[in-house]
Design an enzyme around this catalytic site. Sequence first.
Site, mmCIF file in Angstrom:
data_model
loop_
_atom_site.group_PDB
_atom_site.id
_atom_site.type_symbol
_atom_site.label_atom_id
_atom_site.label_comp_id
_atom_site.label_asym_id
_atom_site.label_seq_id
_atom_site.Cartn_x
_atom_site.Cartn_y
_atom_site.Cartn_z
ATOM 1 N N HIS A 272 0.834 -1.207 0.000
ATOM 2 C CA HIS A 272 0.000 0.000 0.000
ATOM 3 C C HIS A 272 0.869 1.257 0.000
ATOM 4 O O HIS A 272 0.563 2.243 0.679
ATOM 5 C CB HIS A 272 -0.944 0.015 1.214
ATOM 6 C CG HIS A 272 -2.037 -1.017 1.136
ATOM 7 N ND1 HIS A 272 -3.172 -0.843 0.389
ATOM 8 C CD2 HIS A 272 -2.151 -2.238 1.711
ATOM 9 C CE1 HIS A 272 -3.953 -1.910 0.514
ATOM 10 N NE2 HIS A 272 -3.358 -2.783 1.299
ATOM 11 N N ASP A 335 -0.970 -4.820 6.091
ATOM 12 C CA ASP A 335 -1.982 -5.663 5.437
ATOM 13 C C ASP A 335 -1.651 -5.869 3.963
ATOM 14 O O ASP A 335 -0.957 -5.050 3.354
ATOM 15 C CB ASP A 335 -3.363 -5.005 5.558
ATOM 16 C CG ASP A 335 -3.380 -3.617 4.936
ATOM 17 O OD1 ASP A 335 -2.444 -2.830 5.225
ATOM 18 O OD2 ASP A 335 -4.296 -3.311 4.151
ATOM 19 N N GLU A 336 -2.188 -6.930 3.414
ATOM 20 C CA GLU A 336 -2.182 -7.170 1.966
ATOM 21 C C GLU A 336 -0.822 -6.896 1.316
ATOM 22 O O GLU A 336 -0.761 -6.297 0.247
ATOM 23 C CB GLU A 336 -3.254 -6.302 1.281
ATOM 24 C CG GLU A 336 -4.651 -6.660 1.731
ATOM 25 C CD GLU A 336 -5.730 -5.745 1.152
ATOM 26 O OE1 GLU A 336 -6.807 -6.253 0.844
ATOM 27 O OE2 GLU A 336 -5.494 -4.521 1.032
ATOM 28 N N ALA A 337 0.249 -7.360 1.957
ATOM 29 C CA ALA A 337 1.587 -7.159 1.382
ATOM 30 C C ALA A 337 1.861 -8.273 0.376
ATOM 31 O O ALA A 337 2.822 -9.031 0.513
ATOM 32 C CB ALA A 337 2.629 -7.133 2.504
#
Length: 530
Positions: A272, A335-337
Amino acid sequence: MRPHHRTPRLLGTLLLMAAAGLSLAVGSAPAATGPVAEPLGRVIPAPASVEPAGSPYRITRGTHIRVDDSPAARQVGEYLAGVLRPSTGYPLPVTTHGSGGIRLRLDGGRFGDEGYRLDSGPSGVTITARKPAGLFHGVQTLRQLLPASVEKKTAQPGPWTVAGGTIKDSPRYAYRGAMLDVSRHFFTVAQVKRYIDELALYKINTLHLHLSDDQGWRIAVDSWPRLATYGGSTEVGGGEGGHYTKAQYQEIVRYAASRYLEVVPEIDMPGHTNAALASYPELNCDGVAPPLYTGTDVGFSSLCVPKQVTYDFLDDVIRELAAITPGRYIHIGGDEAHSTSHDDYVKFMDRVQPIVAKYGKTVIAWHQITGAHPVKGALAQYWGLDDTSAAEKAQVAKAAQNGTGLILSPADRFYLDMKYTEDTPLGQDWAGLVEVQRSYDWDPGAYLPGVPASAIAGVEAPLWTETIVRNADIDYMAFPRLPGVAELGWSPASTHDWNAYRVRLAAQGPRWEAMGIGYYRSPQVPWPTR
Ligand code: TNX
């Protein structure tokens, strides 16, 4: 309907009458011609204990707001006056003298950091608390005991009656948050303040600001100025974006503090991060800056884990952010790496968490941090679903058993950007459709198997803003779900009852209308007819 916790059956009957739109005289007051006062038990979040008794109090032109001789108590008194003066049209002076009226009293008693006691009878209303935060929360309760028209900004007829009795109240959880994503779409200081005011009414005490993401970097960093000036120059859909100067961020922090909310700033990493990668080529492993991004995909960007400059950069960012953040926490995302290998993710978190500690702050991260090595004292924010894998839930539970505190934000319950139904014009549905009952009807204390109750720090309602642009969008997605989040965070589990809650929630509708808050008229809630 199960009568409200420690509320006599008579009041339950009155609640049903009120829900059915029947007019209702309060206590022994003469039948009112104007708007009716709220019954003592109709507050959200449900107070720990409610004992209706005796005659009501009526605010009149002669009412004083009496405060202890302390700057904080006086400020809470002025805040209350600010709510009551426009709609009542009364002067309501804030004073340390006199007797009767509305009294805000600090007392060494047993109310905890945020608790209060409210006593109401013919001679006055007294709110007693150990700390100013408790007085402030007691004032929110008092607001809700008055007719909805008290929220209007022009003089209304009244009468301004508060039901008689005693409320003793303190929160179940210390952390009761709401997150606003100011990265996908940028929101001005005025817009954030407006949301803070809405949160305060429900005793939310934490504002988590998601300050960076692929689509925009929203906080000025003096040592890396292009983050804000270039990385903040757009948003989802290609609009002009924006960022907060340090002074503006501090203004938000101060305003939040005046409403007893602590600001938790988030810099999302290592994924992100496209806005940062676009601003500084050296942050990329290949040394090439990608273009700015205005779409809504996730998981495609990563800081360069092996490069030393990554940690020099984060040291600067965290140092500057910590210096303008009086709160205890810095949220480091995590998150969401999906573009970071697991090994790199673990190495990265091992290097970044000590930087947060070095600048005197405590780490919060999304629950993927439990797959690395959360440092002692860190909090993990759980955003899984009912059908998140047992293995992932077990990983979170194991971390909780080892001392990592949890903030619960299950996406299929508490994500305010999820659509209510297929027809909801805004929002997303990747976590499912989240109607009001689904959002409210669960117990944070018994939610994740194997998690000790003591590990739950609290709850938070995130509002991601890929589809959210205007104040009206925020309001429509937050109302009526936000008050349910607040209730799960504040009220004892013994008060939890959907059938009673929906009646209390319905009574908030006219209040939101008086405040100019447009909300989703869920068919699950018996709203009064307009
Ligand atoms: C998942 S939840 C995200 C966000 C998106 C959101 C949209 C989480 C920690 N990450 O990046 O904005 O879904 O609902």
